[in-house]
Design a protein around this motif. Sequence first.
Motif, PDB file in Angstrom:
ATOM      1  N   UNK A   1       0.731  -1.113  -0.044  1.00 25.27           N
ATOM      2  CA  UNK A   1      -0.149  -0.185  -0.115  1.00 25.27           C
ATOM      3  C   UNK A   1       1.251   1.484   0.090  1.00 25.27           C
ATOM      4  N   UNK A   2       0.776   2.351  -0.716  1.00 24.24           N
ATOM      5  CA  UNK A   2       1.411   3.432  -0.603  1.00 24.24           C
ATOM      6  C   UNK A   2       0.203   4.587  -0.411  1.00 24.24           C
ATOM      7  N   UNK A   3       0.524   5.437   0.498  1.00 23.06           N
ATOM      8  CA  UNK A   3       0.039   6.985   0.637  1.00 23.06           C
ATOM      9  C   UNK A   3       0.816   7.177  -0.732  1.00 23.06           C
ATOM     10  N   UNK A   4      -0.356   8.227  -1.162  1.00 23.32           N
ATOM     11  CA  UNK A   4      -0.213   9.610  -1.589  1.00 23.32           C
ATOM     12  C   UNK A   4      -0.421  11.052  -1.359  1.00 23.32           C
ATOM     13  N   UNK A  70      14.040   0.573  -7.658  1.00 25.38           N
ATOM     14  CA  UNK A  70      12.417  -0.316  -7.959  1.00 25.38           C
ATOM     15  C   UNK A  70      11.505   0.291  -6.682  1.00 25.38           C
ATOM     16  N   UNK A  71      10.481  -0.095  -7.037  1.00 28.54           N
ATOM     17  CA  UNK A  71       9.524  -0.966  -6.128  1.00 28.54           C
ATOM     18  C   UNK A  71       9.062   0.387  -4.828  1.00 28.54           C
ATOM     19  N   UNK A  72       9.716   1.505  -4.460  1.00 32.58           N
ATOM     20  CA  UNK A  72       8.936   2.233  -4.068  1.00 32.58           C
ATOM     21  C   UNK A  72       7.920   2.435  -3.583  1.00 32.58           C
ATOM     22  N   UNK A  73       7.411   2.524  -2.149  1.00 29.83           N
ATOM     23  CA  UNK A  73       6.787   2.775  -1.808  1.00 29.83           C
ATOM     24  C   UNK A  73       6.253   3.256  -0.761  1.00 29.83           C
ATOM     25  N   UNK A  74       5.512   4.162  -0.186  1.00 33.72           N
ATOM     26  CA  UNK A  74       5.605   4.778   1.064  1.00 33.72           C
ATOM     27  C   UNK A  74       4.143   4.858   2.372  1.00 33.72           C
ATOM     28  N   UNK A  75       4.088   4.597   3.423  1.00 33.44           N
ATOM     29  CA  UNK A  75       2.685   4.971   3.839  1.00 33.44           C
ATOM     30  C   UNK A  75       2.995   6.058   5.030  1.00 33.44           C
ATOM     31  N   UNK A  76       2.199   6.939   5.321  1.00 36.52           N
ATOM     32  CA  UNK A  76       2.060   7.762   6.715  1.00 36.52           C
ATOM     33  C   UNK A  76       2.324   7.175   7.569  1.00 36.52           C
ATOM     34  N   UNK A  77       2.509   7.057   8.956  1.00 38.69           N
ATOM     35  CA  UNK A  77       2.586   6.293   9.971  1.00 38.69           C
ATOM     36  C   UNK A  77       1.764   7.358  11.092  1.00 38.69           C
ATOM     37  N   UNK A  78       2.379   8.695  11.183  1.00 38.08           N
ATOM     38  CA  UNK A  78       1.693   9.486  12.250  1.00 38.08           C
ATOM     39  C   UNK A  78       1.582  11.066  11.534  1.00 38.08           C
ATOM     40  N   UNK A  79       1.679  12.220  11.602  1.00 39.24           N
ATOM     41  CA  UNK A  79       1.915  13.308  11.583  1.00 39.24           C
ATOM     42  C   UNK A  79       2.464  13.114  10.260  1.00 39.24           C
ATOM     43  N   UNK A  80       4.119  12.421  11.292  1.00 35.49           N
ATOM     44  CA  UNK A  80       5.323  13.332  11.737  1.00 35.49           C
ATOM     45  C   UNK A  80       6.074  11.984  11.117  1.00 35.49           C
ATOM     46  N   UNK A  81       5.909  10.841  10.648  1.00 31.92           N
ATOM     47  CA  UNK A  81       6.505   9.614  10.662  1.00 31.92           C
ATOM     48  C   UNK A  81       5.980   9.619   8.837  1.00 31.92           C
ATOM     49  N   UNK A  82       7.106   8.893   8.748  1.00 35.54           N
ATOM     50  CA  UNK A  82       6.708   8.149   6.935  1.00 35.54           C
ATOM     51  C   UNK A  82       7.805   7.059   6.918  1.00 35.54           C
TER      52      UNK A  82
END
Length: 122
Positions: A1-4, A70-82
């Motif tokens: 899952x990736x947040x945008x 390759x395959x870079x994905x991200x998720x925001x864990x809190x207001x100040x952490x990704x």
Amino acid sequence: MTDRTAAVQAAIEGELRLLDPEVRASPELFGALLHPEFTEFGASGTRWDRASIVRVLTHPEPGGRPTTTTAMRGVQLSDDVVHLTFDTDSNGRRAHRSSLWRRTEDGWRLWFHQGTPFAGES
């Protein structure tokens, strides 16, 4: 899952800047993207702090090719952490990567990074 989210995008941009050869050639530019409390468990098995990683990575090996991702994905864990995950290839050395980016007064800074080597199509 990736947040945008804007936070995830800022972390991705920071991560890609850290791999930019121009940034890698400058301890000031490279160091500015790292949190003062930065720690890394490298794909080599070495534990790095901020000063040691700046010293090593801003003096690249001669003739080396730029690192690809390759395959870079991200998720925001809190207001100040990704949290970002991705794979890299650096002159044939491949690694799964995991990074934690923290928002500071100066913007998003890399706080923790881990690399795990792999071979094949993992």
